[in-house]
Design an enzyme around this catalytic site. Structure first.
Site, short mmCIF file in Angstrom:
data_model
loop_
_atom_site.label_atom_id
_atom_site.label_comp_id
_atom_site.label_asym_id
_atom_site.label_seq_id
_atom_site.Cartn_x
_atom_site.Cartn_y
_atom_site.Cartn_z
N GLY A 12 16.71 70.67 90.66
CA GLY A 12 15.70 70.94 89.41
C GLY A 12 16.19 69.86 88.18
CG ASP A 72 36.08 60.54 95.27
OD1 ASP A 72 36.28 60.45 96.83
OD2 ASP A 72 36.36 59.38 94.88
CG HIS A 101 37.24 56.63 96.90
ND1 HIS A 101 36.95 57.01 95.87
CD2 HIS A 101 37.72 55.29 96.79
CE1 HIS A 101 37.66 56.42 94.84
NE2 HIS A 101 38.16 55.32 95.40
CB SER A 142 40.62 55.06 93.41
OG SER A 142 39.40 53.98 92.76
#
Length: 350
Positions: A271, A134, A104, A206
């Site tokens: 699931g 990511d 990102h 980040s």
């Protein structure tokens, strides 16, 4: 005369006794080193200062600043795309110039510049990225790079002291400290477990490094936890931050360098598991036209095993399917209306 001899004998005996006691209490005298000068002084040194300076010095030069310029065409009534700049961090993984960061940070970027800790700025190329984790791998052509210290298995444990290195708000390299808060399943991702820590992360952190107290890389900082307080406002939660584990990040990087992407297998179903002790995975959704649909799987079926491996843990079952090469046949044993069935299907690419 007799009294004098008696006095001398008593003095000798007392002297021998006192000497024996002194030799017993002061072992240094037995080695001939003499009476220590500090014997009768108050020996109370100040406690040794605890510092992680050595760890930061080892890991710090490998953590870089990342500046990217991209195109933003989102937003209401926006007729013309506009340039946007993004700030983040990255980690030099090899001396040949491979850098790990968050996807990102560089998504839709048309220009990426890496700021090294020695003051150099280098233009970077994107080798590939993986939206699931990511993560993205960049490459720079620069000499004298400082790869971050790495272990094959960092073995991070809950309670370990960790340091987060990055470039928050473009202030320059900054270090925050915390502990590993959690590693087990936190429900945020079906494919892997984040490392949860209370080390503070802010905008620009980040893609930076999460290292242990000795400076070894244990994760790539990803994000801090946010919560929606209203329809238009989201707030960060202090003390809840996440990092992608090192072993997974290294695996993703190696595959991207080799092939340009990360290939994962998928069957196309969703699931759920009632609890850690429940047997099987209940199918909650089916993607039309995908292998699960073509193979006859239905909503409400309970998957009991995959290739004869018990499906007692949804995370491990999805990981097994993910690690299966697309195009390979896989067999599911299911329970449907109290009947046991075996279904075969060809794994698709996620």
């Amino acid at each position: 005369m007799l009294k004098t001899l008696s006095f001398l004998l008593k003095s000798i005996i007392i002297g021998v006794i006192i000497s024996s006691i002194i030799l017993l209490l002061v072992p240094d005298l037995r080695q001939g080193s003499g009476l220590p000068l500090t014997l009768f002084t108050n020996n109370d040194p100040s406690p040794k200062k605890r510092s992680f300076n050595s760890a930061v010095n080892d890991a710090g030069p490998a953590v870089v600043n990342i500046y990217s310029i991209g195109i933003d065409s989102s937003g209401y009534n926006r007729r013309h795309p506009v340039e946007r700049s993004s700030l983040g961090s990255g980690v030099v993984m090899t001396s040949s110039g491979y850098i790990l960061t968050c996807y990102h940070v560089i998504a839709n970027a048309k220009l990426i510049v890496v700021g090294l800790q020695d003051g150099r700025f280098e233009e970077a190329q994107i080798l590939g990225y993986d939206p699931i984790t990511d993560l993205a791998v960049l490459s720079v052509s620069a000499e004298n790079l400082h790869p971050i210290p790495q272990l094959d298995n960092p073995n991070a444990l809950v309670g370990d002291v960790v340091l987060a290195l990055g470039n928050p708000y473009n202030l320059g390299q900054t270090v925050t400290q915390g502990i590993v808060s959690r590693i087990s399943n936190n429900g945020l991702n079906h494919y892997f477990d984040y490392i949860q820590t209370d080390a503070v992360l802010n905008e620009g952190n980040s893609g930076g490094a999460l290292v242990d107290s000795e400076g070894f890389l244990i994760g790539i900082n990803n994000a801090n936890f946010k919560t929606r307080v209203s329809r238009s406002r989201v707030e960060s939660v202090d003390g809840v931050s996440f990092a992608v584990p090192y072993t997974l990040a290294k695996k993703v990087m190696t595959e991207i360098i080799a092939t340009g992407k990360v290939t994962r297998g998928a069957l196309g179903f969703g699931g759920a598991q009632d609890g850690p002790s429940s047997v099987g995975i209940t199918v909650t959704s089916i993607d039309q036209g995908r292998p699960a649909d073509i193979g006859g799987l239905q909503v409400g079926d309970v998957i009991l095993s995959v290739d004869d491996i018990p499906a007692n843990n949804i995370r491990k079952t999805l990981e097994y399917i993910s690690n299966t090469q697309p195009g390979k046949e896989i067999q599911l044993e299911i329970r449907r209306d109290e009947q046991r069935l075996k279904l075969k299907m060809i794994v698709d690419e996620l």
